[in-house]
Enzyme design. Sequence first.
Site, PDB file in Angstrom:
ATOM      1  N   GLU A 145     -14.462  19.983 -11.061  1.00 36.59           N
ATOM      2  CA  GLU A 145     -14.845  18.605 -11.396  1.00 36.59           C
ATOM      3  C   GLU A 145     -15.759  18.617 -12.608  1.00 36.59           C
ATOM      4  O   GLU A 145     -16.220  19.682 -13.036  1.00 36.59           O
ATOM      5  CB  GLU A 145     -15.504  17.912 -10.195  1.00 36.59           C
ATOM      6  CG  GLU A 145     -14.472  17.365  -9.222  1.00 36.59           C
ATOM      7  CD  GLU A 145     -15.059  16.711  -7.990  1.00 36.59           C
ATOM      8  OE1 GLU A 145     -16.276  16.486  -7.936  1.00 36.59           O
ATOM      9  OE2 GLU A 145     -14.270  16.439  -7.071  1.00 36.59           O
ATOM     10  N   ARG A 177     -20.849  12.588 -16.456  1.00 37.89           N
ATOM     11  CA  ARG A 177     -20.320  11.237 -16.204  1.00 37.89           C
ATOM     12  C   ARG A 177     -20.883  10.183 -17.142  1.00 37.89           C
ATOM     13  O   ARG A 177     -20.174   9.266 -17.537  1.00 37.89           O
ATOM     14  CB  ARG A 177     -20.618  10.834 -14.764  1.00 37.89           C
ATOM     15  CG  ARG A 177     -19.775  11.604 -13.820  1.00 37.89           C
ATOM     16  CD  ARG A 177     -19.884  11.123 -12.421  1.00 37.89           C
ATOM     17  NE  ARG A 177     -18.935  11.919 -11.663  1.00 37.89           N
ATOM     18  CZ  ARG A 177     -18.889  11.995 -10.352  1.00 37.89           C
ATOM     19  NH1 ARG A 177     -19.732  11.304  -9.635  1.00 37.89           N
ATOM     20  NH2 ARG A 177     -18.000  12.744  -9.757  1.00 37.89           N
ATOM     21  N   HIS A 189     -21.591   3.902  -9.104  1.00 38.01           N
ATOM     22  CA  HIS A 189     -21.087   4.884  -8.145  1.00 38.01           C
ATOM     23  C   HIS A 189     -22.203   5.469  -7.299  1.00 38.01           C
ATOM     24  O   HIS A 189     -22.054   5.623  -6.088  1.00 38.01           O
ATOM     25  CB  HIS A 189     -20.385   5.989  -8.940  1.00 38.01           C
ATOM     26  CG  HIS A 189     -19.689   7.014  -8.107  1.00 38.01           C
ATOM     27  ND1 HIS A 189     -18.733   6.690  -7.166  1.00 38.01           N
ATOM     28  CD2 HIS A 189     -19.800   8.376  -8.082  1.00 38.01           C
ATOM     29  CE1 HIS A 189     -18.284   7.813  -6.596  1.00 38.01           C
ATOM     30  NE2 HIS A 189     -18.925   8.837  -7.123  1.00 38.01           N
TER      31      HIS A 189
HETATM   32  C1  SIN Z   1     -15.057  11.908  -7.480  1.00 33.07           C
HETATM   33  O1  SIN Z   1     -14.203  12.277  -6.686  1.00 33.07           O
HETATM   34  O2  SIN Z   1     -14.851  11.782  -8.671  1.00 33.07           O
HETATM   35  C2  SIN Z   1     -16.390  11.557  -6.957  1.00 33.07           C
HETATM   36  C3  SIN Z   1     -17.064  12.753  -6.487  1.00 33.07           C
HETATM   37  C4  SIN Z   1     -18.532  12.547  -6.521  1.00 33.07           C
HETATM   38  O3  SIN Z   1     -18.987  11.520  -6.988  1.00 33.07           O
HETATM   39  O4  SIN Z   1     -19.237  13.468  -6.130  1.00 33.07           O
END
Ligand code: SIN
Length: 528
Positions: free
Chosen positions: A112, A276, A333
Amino acid sequence: MTNDDVLIIGSGVAALQLAVKLTNDLNVRIITKEKIRTANSYLAQGGIAAALGVNDHPSKHIVDTLEAGRFHNNQEVVQEVITAAPDLIMHIAQQGEIFDKKRNGELFLGMEGAHSEKRIVHGGGDATGKNVMEHLISELGQKRNITIEENVFAYELLLNAKQNRCIGVKSKTSTEAIQSFYGKHVIIATGGCGQLYTYTSNAKTVSGDGIAMAYLAGADIVDMEFNQFHPTLLYINGETKGLISEAVRGEGATLVTDDGTQIMEGVHPLKDLGPRHVVSQRIYEFLKNGKQIYLDISNIDDFEKRFPSITSICEGNGIQIAGGKIPVAPGSHFLMGGIKTDLMGRSSIDGLYAIGEASCTGLHGANRLASNSLLEGLFQGERLSKWINETCKVPQELEQNKYFIHPNQERVLNLPDVQQIKDLMMERVGIVRNKENLKKQLAWLNQYKAESIHLDTCSPDDITKVFMLIIANLITDAALKRTESRGGHFRSDFPKEDDHQWLRKTIIHNYKQGMEKCNEHIETALAT
Ligand code: SIN
């Protein structure tokens, strides 16, 4: 009237992990605003980060966490949580088929944004939160010492003034009667405040209740200017419709314009998997100029199999996966700030704890690294349980006040619409902020004097609005004070990090002690 050893408000991963780990001789009560499964954690697509790969090490995960947090993190907390992550995950993995595995039986590790290694453990492809929650719910089912009460809206913490101790909470039941719950240990696990913004990935229940209650009770609230906007929510006809996990970019999707131009080229070395705030700000620039941005998923094999929940969100909203393009926009978020606690969850008020997103331990700094939040919730739930299991052995006087009444009449208040609060927060205190807009927003918020509204005679909907106004005020005030950009807080009038003025400085609000305390606490985090 009820009186428990442990009273938990909220039902996400942190809350359930705590309840599961408390010893069976303790009376535990969980009260939750809607259903136990309406918690934000249940929606979590992204997984849980832990340095489990052969080339990985907690020290690398620590560096990534600090880098994403722009070094505003509490380094001791980071060290402790991240180092504990591999054992914590392996322990849960041994309890059942919770996480996805490779053919050889090893855990499947995904990538990620802003992670330097593949270290994200997922469940059900993109249903990690659901899998972990279902596992915890089934564990709860085996314990006889836990009572769960749904549709109970907690709105005011009860304090024993003599001991300056939190002893319980007032709530409204589904018939709007006022009911008080007492506990030796009162835990806020109500999540963050995603619903403060027009665009959000959060469950509809997540509007900052726990943080607002703690603030009104006199607890220290910290870092409210740091709000994470996730870059990719499904965006259709000007509305966001749910999260498109970062794992999709981890599998190779890229952000493109209508004509296929890749928008993260040359913006950050990690491109589409950059932090992000960097990716969200970039998408926002295009949307502001009327250009739609898409996730190009055409190079991901077996998308439907790898991402079943996302496939169903897209198809349910008329976007066919075979088309290879998903329209996206950033939305609120995660809140890095919250009720100031130590790693155990202890707040500045005796007997009052906060865990999960409602708390601020300093793990995430100015911006949370992806998939560090379920980790934090699981860690905190376990850590607090150990402490309560020990300290609850000390006998304490129980409160005996009975309190169950129907308020005579409901008060009609002059409050704005929820949508207006969200739209103004998005416009003035959203992804890009500046002094003029922040001042305008503070003036707008101040006309409602939300802090001084007596809540007993208000409807749950009005209490929600009052809490949203209080949280909006805290975010706006902190955003105005922090005259720099760092992590989730971006000021177009102060676009750079200002280490000289601001590195490791935290802004703390305390309602009972007033603004002096707020100013006094603009101080170095290291000194606290
Ligand atoms: C995502 O799946 O992009 C969110 C994961 C997160 O915010 O930790």
